[in-house]
Design a protein around this motif. Structure first.
Motif, PDB file in Angstrom:
ATOM      1  N   SER A  42      -4.692 -11.993   6.529  1.00  0.00           N
ATOM      2  CA  SER A  42      -3.952 -12.066   7.789  1.00  0.00           C
ATOM      3  C   SER A  42      -3.204 -10.767   8.122  1.00  0.00           C
ATOM      4  CB  SER A  42      -2.980 -13.253   7.764  1.00  0.00           C
ATOM      5  OG  SER A  42      -2.083 -13.142   6.689  1.00  0.00           O
ATOM      6  N   GLY A  43      -3.244  -9.795   7.199  1.00  0.00           N
ATOM      7  CA  GLY A  43      -2.631  -8.501   7.503  1.00  0.00           C
ATOM      8  C   GLY A  43      -1.326  -8.214   6.780  1.00  0.00           C
ATOM      9  N   LYS A  44      -0.943  -9.072   5.857  1.00  0.00           N
ATOM     10  CA  LYS A  44       0.341  -8.918   5.166  1.00  0.00           C
ATOM     11  C   LYS A  44       0.425  -7.601   4.385  1.00  0.00           C
ATOM     12  CE  LYS A  44      -0.242 -12.646   2.673  1.00  0.00           C
ATOM     13  NZ  LYS A  44      -1.627 -13.006   3.057  1.00  0.00           N
ATOM     14  N   SER A  45      -0.600  -7.341   3.579  1.00  0.00           N
ATOM     15  CA  SER A  45      -0.570  -6.114   2.766  1.00  0.00           C
ATOM     16  C   SER A  45      -0.674  -4.873   3.640  1.00  0.00           C
ATOM     17  CB  SER A  45      -1.709  -6.115   1.740  1.00  0.00           C
ATOM     18  OG  SER A  45      -1.507  -7.135   0.786  1.00  0.00           O
ATOM     19  N   THR A  46      -1.456  -4.968   4.692  1.00  0.00           N
ATOM     20  CA  THR A  46      -1.563  -3.844   5.634  1.00  0.00           C
ATOM     21  C   THR A  46      -0.191  -3.537   6.220  1.00  0.00           C
ATOM     22  OG1 THR A  46      -3.834  -4.465   6.166  1.00  0.00           O
ATOM     23  CG2 THR A  46      -2.691  -3.058   7.747  1.00  0.00           C
ATOM     24  N   PHE A  47       0.547  -4.572   6.607  1.00  0.00           N
ATOM     25  CA  PHE A  47       1.900  -4.408   7.145  1.00  0.00           C
ATOM     26  C   PHE A  47       2.811  -3.769   6.100  1.00  0.00           C
ATOM     27  CE2 PHE A  47       6.159  -6.381   7.908  1.00  0.00           C
ATOM     28  CZ  PHE A  47       6.457  -5.711   9.076  1.00  0.00           C
ATOM     29  N   LEU A  48       2.793  -4.309   4.883  1.00  0.00           N
ATOM     30  CA  LEU A  48       3.662  -3.794   3.821  1.00  0.00           C
ATOM     31  C   LEU A  48       3.359  -2.328   3.516  1.00  0.00           C
ATOM     32  CD1 LEU A  48       5.717  -5.325   1.663  1.00  0.00           C
ATOM     33  CD2 LEU A  48       3.968  -4.542   0.088  1.00  0.00           C
ATOM     34  N   ASN A  49       2.077  -1.986   3.471  1.00  0.00           N
ATOM     35  CA  ASN A  49       1.694  -0.599   3.181  1.00  0.00           C
ATOM     36  C   ASN A  49       2.152   0.363   4.277  1.00  0.00           C
ATOM     37  OD1 ASN A  49       0.517  -1.426   0.808  1.00  0.00           O
ATOM     38  ND2 ASN A  49      -1.555  -1.497   1.629  1.00  0.00           N
ATOM     39  N   LEU A  50       2.129  -0.095   5.516  1.00  0.00           N
ATOM     40  CA  LEU A  50       2.637   0.735   6.613  1.00  0.00           C
ATOM     41  C   LEU A  50       4.149   0.896   6.484  1.00  0.00           C
ATOM     42  CD1 LEU A  50       0.565  -0.657   9.627  1.00  0.00           C
ATOM     43  CD2 LEU A  50       0.358   1.618   8.614  1.00  0.00           C
ATOM     44  N   ILE A  51       4.832  -0.200   6.192  1.00  0.00           N
ATOM     45  CA  ILE A  51       6.287  -0.151   6.053  1.00  0.00           C
ATOM     46  C   ILE A  51       6.678   0.779   4.909  1.00  0.00           C
ATOM     47  CG2 ILE A  51       8.353  -1.525   5.493  1.00  0.00           C
ATOM     48  CD1 ILE A  51       7.102  -1.876   8.371  1.00  0.00           C
ATOM     49  N   GLY A  52       5.891   0.773   3.821  1.00  0.00           N
ATOM     50  CA  GLY A  52       6.172   1.629   2.676  1.00  0.00           C
ATOM     51  C   GLY A  52       5.637   3.041   2.828  1.00  0.00           C
ATOM     52  N   CYS A  53       5.084   3.347   4.005  1.00  0.00           N
ATOM     53  CA  CYS A  53       4.527   4.674   4.301  1.00  0.00           C
ATOM     54  C   CYS A  53       3.413   5.050   3.334  1.00  0.00           C
ATOM     55  CB  CYS A  53       5.609   5.761   4.272  1.00  0.00           C
ATOM     56  SG  CYS A  53       7.003   5.414   5.317  1.00  0.00           S
TER      57      CYS A  53
END
Ligand code: ADP
Ligand code: MG
Length: 243
Positions: A42-53
């Motif tokens: 659903s995109g959770k890890s993609t979101f987290l990776n963006l947030i963590g730069c």
């Protein structure tokens, strides 16, 4: 602390575009404990990776601690990430040949701290996660729950403002997972912001806010009264307490 606007990450896989994350607009204040939920893919890890730069968006804006991430130089971004963010993953990602102390010390090496100071801080971080008596153990000599605690100590040794965790309890049994969430909750109550990805509703109960993702879109954002992980752990029968 986190402000995104239309944050989008699409991947090109041959002819096909994978819409991993689309148009996510959200703000998170310092000290919140946010759980990111949603089914697999659903995109959770993609979101987290963006947030963590760790990754860059296809489009959209992202401000981290007041800084426009897109505008930062690579050096400044690396510094912001290493000083202000701690990461924890499902698979622990520890160095197998190094003992707990050396694993936790590692992020401080890049800060030019002297050896004695590094050791002291690493020992304190390990004590904070209940592993003060396991400093010289290697990962293979520790249980899964203990290895994840070493990973948390490594994430917090530099006193970050934000802890990012991707399914930190995913590889652990329920009780051991509860002990990990309990540590995260204690850190949060001491002021550390937390963004934790989980697909487990039981784990999300300990957050103060739940973001829900579906098909790469943010479809829910609710604040809640967080359940108390330590109290739930203490209520377990003693013989079943996590190792
Ligand atoms: P979740 O963490 O919620 O399980 P992810 O963020 O890992 O989901 O993935 C969301 C979608 O994006 C999935 O369909 C996944 O296959 C796809 N995806 C993730 N990373 C990549 C990548 N590097 N290349 C292509 N597709 C990807
Ligand atoms: Mg994931």
């Amino acid at each position: 602390m986190i402000e995104t606007e239309g944050l989008t990450r699409h991947f090109q896989a041959g002819e096909e575009t994978v819409r991993a994350l689309t148009d996510v607009t959200v703000s998170v204040a310092p000290g919140e404990f946010v759980a990111a939920m949603g089914p697999s893919g659903s995109g959770k890890s993609t979101f987290l990776n963006l947030i963590g730069c760790l990754d860059r968006p296809t489009r959209g804006r992202y401000r981290l601690m007041g800084e426009e991430v897109e505008a930062l130089s690579a050096d400044r971004l690396a510094e912001l990430r290493s000083r202000r963010i701690g990461f924890v993953f499902q698979s622990f990602n520890l160095l197998q040949r190094a003992d707990a102390l050396a694993n936790v010390e590692l992020p401080l090496v890049y800060r030019g701290l002297r050896r004695g100071a590094r050791r002291d801080r690493a020992a304190m971080a390990l004590a904070a996660v209940g592993l003060g008596d396991r400093l010289r153990h290697r990962p293979s000599q520790l249980s899964g729950g203990q290895q994840q605690r070493v990973a948390i100590a490594r994430a917090i040794v530099g006193s970050p403002d934000l802890l990012l965790a991707d399914e930190p309890t995913g590889a652990l049994d329920t009780r051991t997972g509860l002990s990990i969430v309990s540590i995260v909750q204690v850190l949060n109550r001491a002021g550390m912001g937390v963004l934790m990805v989980t697909h487990d509703a039981e784990v999300a109960r300990f957050a103060t806010r739940v973001l829900r993702f579906r098909d790469g879109r943010l479809v829910g954002d609710e604040r809640q009264e967080a359940a108390d992980a330590a109290a739930m752990l203490a209520a377990l029968p003693p013989q079943d307490q996590a190792a």
